[in-house]
Write a protein that holds these residues in place. Sequence first.
Motif, mmCIF file in Angstrom:
data_model
loop_
_atom_site.group_PDB
_atom_site.id
_atom_site.type_symbol
_atom_site.label_atom_id
_atom_site.label_comp_id
_atom_site.label_asym_id
_atom_site.label_seq_id
_atom_site.Cartn_x
_atom_site.Cartn_y
_atom_site.Cartn_z
ATOM 1 N N GLU A 1 0.939 -0.858 0.295
ATOM 2 C CA GLU A 1 0.165 0.105 0.117
ATOM 3 C C GLU A 1 1.011 1.291 0.030
ATOM 4 O O GLU A 1 2.299 1.628 0.839
ATOM 5 C CB GLU A 1 -0.636 -0.075 1.344
ATOM 6 N N HIS A 2 0.174 2.486 -0.704
ATOM 7 C CA HIS A 2 0.982 3.541 -0.809
ATOM 8 C C HIS A 2 -0.127 4.725 -1.104
ATOM 9 O O HIS A 2 -1.495 4.639 -1.253
ATOM 10 C CB HIS A 2 2.504 3.604 -1.849
ATOM 11 N N VAL B 1 2.318 6.108 3.928
ATOM 12 C CA VAL B 1 3.375 5.445 4.529
ATOM 13 C C VAL B 1 4.865 5.953 4.938
ATOM 14 O O VAL B 1 5.150 4.905 6.190
ATOM 15 C CB VAL B 1 2.938 3.998 4.386
ATOM 16 N N HIS B 2 5.383 5.713 3.644
ATOM 17 C CA HIS B 2 6.947 5.195 3.836
ATOM 18 C C HIS B 2 7.415 7.201 3.408
ATOM 19 O O HIS B 2 8.670 7.761 3.472
ATOM 20 C CB HIS B 2 7.351 5.352 1.982
ATOM 21 N N MET C 1 9.993 8.573 0.615
ATOM 22 C CA MET C 1 8.508 8.194 -0.787
ATOM 23 C C MET C 1 8.292 9.562 -1.481
ATOM 24 O O MET C 1 6.916 8.992 -1.371
ATOM 25 C CB MET C 1 8.067 7.325 -1.088
HETATM 26 CU CU LIG Z 1 5.033 4.329 0.018
#
Ligand SMILES: [Cu+2]
Length: 128
Positions: A81-82, A116-117, A121
Motif C-alpha cells: 500500500e502507498h 506510509v513511507h 518516498m
Molecule cells: Cu509508500
Amino acid sequence: MKAVFVAMAVASLSACGGGGGSSTGPTNQHVNTPPPADGISVNNNSFSPGSKSVAVGANVKWAWNSCTGADPYGGAATCVEHSVTFDDGVTSPLQDQGTFNRTFAAAGTYTYHCSVHGTAMSGTITVE
Ligand SMILES: [Cu+2]
C-alpha cells in the motif's frame, strides 16, 4: 481522451471496492497498472519520475505498480500500500493498486509523499 482516462479510473476504483465480498473470483486479483506514457508510476518506495513539469490545467495520472511475486500457476501477488499525499492536503486513498488523478489549475510547485513511507518516498509536480 481525458474523459476516457477518468472513466477508466472510476471503473478500476469500483473494481477495487468489493473488499472481498465474493470468494468465487481468482485468488490473484491484484495487478499492476502501467501508467500512460506521460503518467507517474507508484513503485515500492519511489515515484517514477520523481519530478515532473506540466502546464497549467494539466491532469496527471499516477498508476500503482507495487505488486510483486505473482506466478502463472495462481500464486497471488504481494501488493504494498502507498498513497499520493500532497502537502496542500489533497490525497489519494491508501491503496495497493489502481490509479489516482489530479488536475492542476494553478501554477506552482506541488510536493507530495507517501503517507506510509514518508519523505523517503516523495515527488514534485511543477506547474508552469
Ligand atoms: Cu509508500
